[in-house]
Design an enzyme around this catalytic site. Structure first.
Site, PDB file in Angstrom:
ATOM      1  N   THR A  50       0.842  -1.200   0.000  1.00 30.92           N
ATOM      2  CA  THR A  50       0.000   0.000   0.000  1.00 30.92           C
ATOM      3  C   THR A  50       0.880   1.254   0.000  1.00 30.92           C
ATOM      4  O   THR A  50       2.065   1.177  -0.341  1.00 30.92           O
ATOM      5  CB  THR A  50      -0.991  -0.032   1.194  1.00 30.92           C
ATOM      6  OG1 THR A  50      -1.961   1.001   1.029  1.00 30.92           O
ATOM      7  CG2 THR A  50      -0.288   0.148   2.529  1.00 30.92           C
ATOM      8  N   ASN A  51       0.328   2.402   0.315  1.00 37.38           N
ATOM      9  CA  ASN A  51       1.100   3.655   0.377  1.00 37.38           C
ATOM     10  C   ASN A  51       0.579   4.528   1.516  1.00 37.38           C
ATOM     11  O   ASN A  51      -0.325   4.129   2.247  1.00 37.38           O
ATOM     12  CB  ASN A  51       1.030   4.378  -0.974  1.00 37.38           C
ATOM     13  CG  ASN A  51      -0.399   4.722  -1.346  1.00 37.38           C
ATOM     14  OD1 ASN A  51      -1.039   5.521  -0.676  1.00 37.38           O
ATOM     15  ND2 ASN A  51      -0.916   4.082  -2.386  1.00 37.38           N
ATOM     16  N   ARG A  52       1.130   5.731   1.628  1.00 34.46           N
ATOM     17  CA  ARG A  52       0.878   6.558   2.812  1.00 34.46           C
ATOM     18  C   ARG A  52      -0.389   7.415   2.739  1.00 34.46           C
ATOM     19  O   ARG A  52      -0.623   8.234   3.621  1.00 34.46           O
ATOM     20  CB  ARG A  52       2.066   7.499   3.044  1.00 34.46           C
ATOM     21  CG  ARG A  52       3.344   6.782   3.369  1.00 34.46           C
ATOM     22  CD  ARG A  52       4.465   7.795   3.586  1.00 34.46           C
ATOM     23  NE  ARG A  52       5.756   7.151   3.668  1.00 34.46           N
ATOM     24  CZ  ARG A  52       6.235   6.561   4.754  1.00 34.46           C
ATOM     25  NH1 ARG A  52       5.527   6.544   5.854  1.00 34.46           N
ATOM     26  NH2 ARG A  52       7.432   5.997   4.736  1.00 34.46           N
TER      27      ARG A  52
END
Ligand code: PMT
Length: 215
Positions: free
Chosen positions: A25-27
């Site tokens: 995933t990412n931030r």
């Protein structure tokens, strides 16, 4: 009474599964996309918010026409492409994974000696797909999250993805962009418009963005 204009907004990250317990995933927190949804409801739009998984403190605004939670890029693509033809406009603010694991293991991947090499494959570029589907009556707005060459990369995405506007934001700086309550954006329009929106709260920035795009 005139019918409400319809606007689809995407927000948050996507999660791309590796196995039943792990994902890539990412931030993205969803704050920017949810702020846009709230500002759009306030401005009188009928809003569909399509959101990747966000923290429970990031709450969908009241007054949405529809809230559609999704997990991965493929799911987001299907929901967005199904609803887009009935929309007057769409703003894609989600940080969609560009790659996903080529194989999703059915069982938890066990650790072994040595390295583990993951093979990734491209996900669908949802914004590009909408750019191909777009009619002359619809407005399509994308984001560009860049750590370098902000203007150049944003203008390239504006053209390549057949957008009307792109919101360029610098990421990787403290106090703005991913996860922060604040952000700074430059809007680039297809007719050569350049509208800088200086660093401020995402809630105010969202309102300024919509006021600039939809008079
Ligand atoms: O969620 P927050 O913590 O509030 O952070 C806000 C933000 C930094 C995530 C937001 O302001 C932002 O920049 N969103 C876009 C993030 C991104 O994925 O940018 P990109 O430059 O990689 O993608 C360009 C555009 O294509 C974006 O509109 C994106 O939604 C879209 N895209 C990207 C990949 C893909 N497979 N499909 C897409 O539709």
């Amino acid at each position: 009474m005139a019918e409400k204009r319809t606007l689809l907004i995407t927000a948050g990250p996507t999660r791309e599964a590796l196995d039943p317990v792990r994902f890539i995933t990412n931030r993205s927190s969803g704050k920017m996309g949810y702020a846009l949804a709230a500002a759009a409801v306030e401005k009188g739009f009928s809003v569909i918010l399509v959101s990747g998984p966000v923290d429970s403190s990031v709450i969908p605004p009241e007054g949405l026409a529809e809230f559609v939670p999704v997990i991965c890029a493929a799911e987001m693509a299907e929901v967005v492409k199904t609803r887009f033809p009935a929309m007057d406009a769409a703003i894609l603010c989600a940080a969609v994974a560009d790659y996903r694991p080529k194989v999703v293991a059915q069982n938890k991947i066990k650790k072994k000696e040595g390295e583990l090499i993951l093979e990734l494959e491209r996900t669908e570029d949802i914004l590009f797909s909408l750019g191909q589907m777009k009619t002359g009556q619809q407005k399509l707005i994308g984001f560009a999250a860049e750590t370098e060459n902000l203007a150049e990369n944003a203008l390239c995405k504006l053209k390549k993805k057949n957008l009307d506007w792109i919101a360029a934001n610098q990421v990787g700086l403290p106090g703005q962009g991913f996860q922060s309550d604040r952000n700074e954006i430059t809007l680039y329009g297809v007719n050569g418009e350049v509208i800088p929106l200086p660093l401020t709260e995402k809630k105010l920035l969202a309102k300024q963005m919509l006021d600039a795009i939809f008079q």
